[in-house]
Design an enzyme around this catalytic site. Structure first.
Site, PDB file in Angstrom:
ATOM      1  N   GLU A  35       0.365  -1.215  -0.690  1.00  0.00           N
ATOM      2  CA  GLU A  35      -0.347  -0.140  -0.194  1.00  0.00           C
ATOM      3  C   GLU A  35       0.517   1.320   0.078  1.00  0.00           C
ATOM      4  O   GLU A  35       1.904   1.526   0.864  1.00  0.00           O
ATOM      5  CB  GLU A  35      -0.611   0.255   1.172  1.00  0.00           C
ATOM      6  CG  GLU A  35      -1.812   0.704   1.353  1.00  0.00           C
ATOM      7  CD  GLU A  35      -2.714   1.038   2.958  1.00  0.00           C
ATOM      8  OE1 GLU A  35      -1.508   0.792   3.696  1.00  0.00           O
ATOM      9  OE2 GLU A  35      -3.419   2.002   2.554  1.00  0.00           O
ATOM     10  N   ARG A 261       5.636 -12.463   9.654  1.00  0.00           N
ATOM     11  CA  ARG A 261       6.519 -11.917   9.641  1.00  0.00           C
ATOM     12  C   ARG A 261       8.226 -11.276  10.254  1.00  0.00           C
ATOM     13  O   ARG A 261       8.222 -12.361  11.107  1.00  0.00           O
ATOM     14  CB  ARG A 261       5.344 -10.046   9.416  1.00  0.00           C
ATOM     15  CG  ARG A 261       5.502  -9.903  11.168  1.00  0.00           C
ATOM     16  CD  ARG A 261       4.224  -9.355  10.904  1.00  0.00           C
ATOM     17  NE  ARG A 261       4.376  -8.102  10.426  1.00  0.00           N
ATOM     18  CZ  ARG A 261       3.600  -6.396   9.868  1.00  0.00           C
ATOM     19  NH1 ARG A 261       2.289  -7.039  10.076  1.00  0.00           N
ATOM     20  NH2 ARG A 261       3.760  -5.961   9.765  1.00  0.00           N
ATOM     21  N   LYS A 271       4.932   0.491  10.384  1.00  0.00           N
ATOM     22  CA  LYS A 271       4.501   0.948   9.266  1.00  0.00           C
ATOM     23  C   LYS A 271       4.756   2.618  10.425  1.00  0.00           C
ATOM     24  O   LYS A 271       5.013   3.499  10.341  1.00  0.00           O
ATOM     25  CB  LYS A 271       3.945   1.281   8.461  1.00  0.00           C
ATOM     26  CG  LYS A 271       4.310   1.549   7.120  1.00  0.00           C
ATOM     27  CD  LYS A 271       3.708   1.479   5.721  1.00  0.00           C
ATOM     28  CE  LYS A 271       3.652   0.613   4.663  1.00  0.00           C
ATOM     29  NZ  LYS A 271       2.494   0.511   4.142  1.00  0.00           N
TER      30      LYS A 271
END
Length: 565
Positions: A35, A261, A271
């Site tokens: 994104e 992850r 983020k």
RNA sequence: UGGGGUGUAGCCAAGAGGCCCAAGGCACCGGAUUUUGAUUCCGGCAUUCCCAGGUUCGAAUCCUGGCACCCCAGCCA
């Protein structure tokens, strides 16, 4: 490098191999779907490497697709930065650059299809009400009064949503699945929301935007993705991913597979937190060399090869993990050791005067560029009566195992002469100002003709020819290995106050100032350094320390019973 | 008291009933070579696989029951 070595296998490659073998797929297509709402970090590198490498190994393709369905958070700046990062890492998407927004028309048609089949409806409830109706983890939800609206009305309302007749939040399109599902994602999830906003790609063409689950699954299907690899938190979404594809005339059926992850000790990977550090100016921007962002690591001096090597060593599983910094550092050293030319630099200089060296004389000495690769040649470095050495390479009262300079002891100046410390001069506060030595003129190059053994070798830079430089030493961003372990304390308190040390009067071997920005070297006995890609100029050289050399002396030093100061 | 996951050395990670008294990497500990206390090189480093039972001639691998940790109640992705 070791890139010829086969990639470590993992459960995803096993699945892909099985699908190829069974004939389920003839060609593998994966995708990396960021994104564009921030910069990429080393956790993304794991996904990038996994997706691109898996596809490439099987002769397939990997798409770069921007998941741009939330215009309020996404920006053009990030799109360009992400493309640059992926390319820098060494991957190319070729023709396959896409945006989920490319599919908005098609996605809209899929939504209409759902409505026509009684599988989606327009909701009047407010966001607040929807949440209440959703129930909790342990209690079922309640069906919306709008759930049984007629197909005609739904079609009409949805069309009017698109036409911009309603304000933000007035309506939403929901899938009609099961309000009592134990999986909250299946309790009539929102598919479309109204958002009067300007989109980086589609401008103001749309006033409704599709949600992640609907968009992602169907974009995968549209592109013919065979294996849609994502992180563990989407595991709960898989039933919805499948539902979207199964309830619409989707052109293909991708399979979602989840992996854990990447987490790294002494840093944060989310983020949100990275954005916070940047916005609060705890660091100097997205490319601050202390950050685990790809631009940060790049500026620090890490090579794409070392990051790929690291990612390959980490492996791919479904187990939560936090990798130690040493694995990253070692991956960097391994690449840098092989590729980097050696140079001499003194970071914390102290003056040495060679008393028995002729005044005004200077000479050029041969220095090999890489001791393990003589074919990479050598260079000439100047030497004269006054030189700089590292303050830490002298000790007034040294323990037996200290193989460097100390009163009465002999040491080798790398590539130059054997010198013996004769005396030291101090200032009024007792701080050593100058070290006086004699050299053995017969030891030019570093060996005495009588063959006597000199254990210690230290680096130096000729005072007359030294180039002044700024060197930035980086250390871990946080003081603790797991900054988020106890959310009660703010993670900002755990920042390492010594994560950046700027040293201004370093002495470099001449020539180094002429190197291009982003040139990497090993400063012998110190570590690997990289000229700053933004600040370095011949007039004002700036080098960043990528990672120090392994240092077994510091271990001995710590283990040895302490001397007086 | 719901659902979805995961548990092999300090950190990763192979392993899919016998070849496992369990690969490999990082870290760590020796020792050799070395004009970088770097690199390189040799050697060491889990009789044990979250725990407890069970099945089996034989289990890290199968069964049962526990325990621990992670994720999920955005009109974010």
């Amino acid at each position: 490098m070791n890139e010829t070595r086969p990639k470590q296998s993992n459960f995803i490659r096993d699945i892909v191999d099985a699908d190829l073998e069974s004939g389920k797929h003839l060609n593998i297509i994966t995708r990396f779907p960021p994104e564009p709402n921030g910069y990429l970090h080393i956790g993304h590198a794991k996904s990038i490497c996994l997706n691109f490498d898996t596809a490439e190994e099987k002769g397939g393709e990997c798409h770069l697709r921007f998941d741009d369905t939330n215009p309020e958070k996404e920006e053009e700046e990030f799109i360009e930065a992400i493309k640059a990062d992926v390319a820098w890492l060494g991957y190319s998407w070729g023709e396959h650059l896409y945006h989920a927004s490319n599919y908005f028309d098609q996605l809209y048609q899929f939504a209409v299809e759902l409505i026509q089949n009684g599988k989606a409806y327009v909701e009047d409830l407010t966001a607040e009400e929807i949440r209440t109706y959703r129930g909790t983890l342990t209690t079922p939800g309640k069906e919306s009064p709008c759930r049984d609206r007629s197909i005609e009305d739904n079609l009409d309302l949805f069309e009017r949503m698109r036409a911009g007749e309603f304000g933000n939040g007035e309506h939403v399109l929901r899938a009609r699945i099961d309000m009592s599902s134990p999986n909250l994602n299946m309790r009539d999830p929102v598919l479309y929301r109204i958002r009067h906003a300007n989109h980086p790609m589609t401008g103001d063409r749309w006033s409704i935007y599709p949600m992640y689950d609907f968009t992602h699954s169907l974009s995968d299907a549209i592109e013919g993705i065979t294996h849609s690899l994502c992180t563990l938190e989407f595991e709960d979404h898989r039933p919805l991913y499948d539902w979207c594809i199964e309830n619409v005339s989707a052109p293909s059926r991708p399979r979602q597979i989840e992996f854990s992850r990447l987490n790294l000790e002494y840093t944060v990977m989310s983020k949100r937190l990275l954005t916070q550090l940047v916005d609060q100016q705890q660091v100097e921007g997205w490319d601050d060399p202390r950050l685990p962002t790809l631009v940060g690591l790049r500026r620090r001096g890490f090579t794409p090869e070392s990051i790929r090597l690291f990612i390959n060593r980490v492996g791919v599983t479904k187990k939560d993990h936090t990798i130690q910094m040493s694995l990253l550092e070692n991956s960097a050293r391994e690449v840098l050791d092989q590729t980097t030319p050696r140079r001499l630099a003194v970071l914390d200089p102290i003056k040495v005067i060679i008393d028995n060296y002729p005044d005004g004389q200077s000479e050029l000495l041969d220095a090999i560029n890489h001791p393990n690769f003589p074919e990479r040649g050598s260079r000439k470095i100047p030497f004269s009566k006054e030189i700089w050495i590292e303050r830490a390479d002298f000790m007034e009262e040294a323990p037996k195992k200290f193989f460097r300079l100390s009163p009465g002891r002999e040491v080798r100046l790398r590539f130059a002469y054997l010198i013996t410390c004769k005396e030291i001069t101090k200032d009024s506060e007792g701080k050593i100002v100058t070290i006086h030595c004699d050299h053995d003129p017969a030891s030019r190059g570093g060996n005495a003709p009588d063959g006597r053994k000199v254990k210690g070798t230290i680096h130096w830079v000729c005072a007359q020819h030294a180039v002044e430089a700024t060197v930035r030493l980086y250390d871990r961003l946080f003081q603790v290995a797991h900054p988020l372990a106890d959310p009660a304390e703010g993670f900002g308190q755990r920042l390492n106050p010594d994560s950046l040390k700027i040293i201004r009067n370093c002495k470099l071997e001449p020539g180094l100032e002429e190197s291009a920005p982003e040139s990497r070297f090993q400063f012998e006995r110190l570590g690997y350094f990289c000229s700053d890609r933004h600040d370095h100029t011949p007039e004002h050289p700036v080098f960043n320390r990528i990672v120090p050399l392994r240092d077994s002396w510091s271990k001995i030093e710590k283990a040895t019973p302490v001397k007086k100061k």
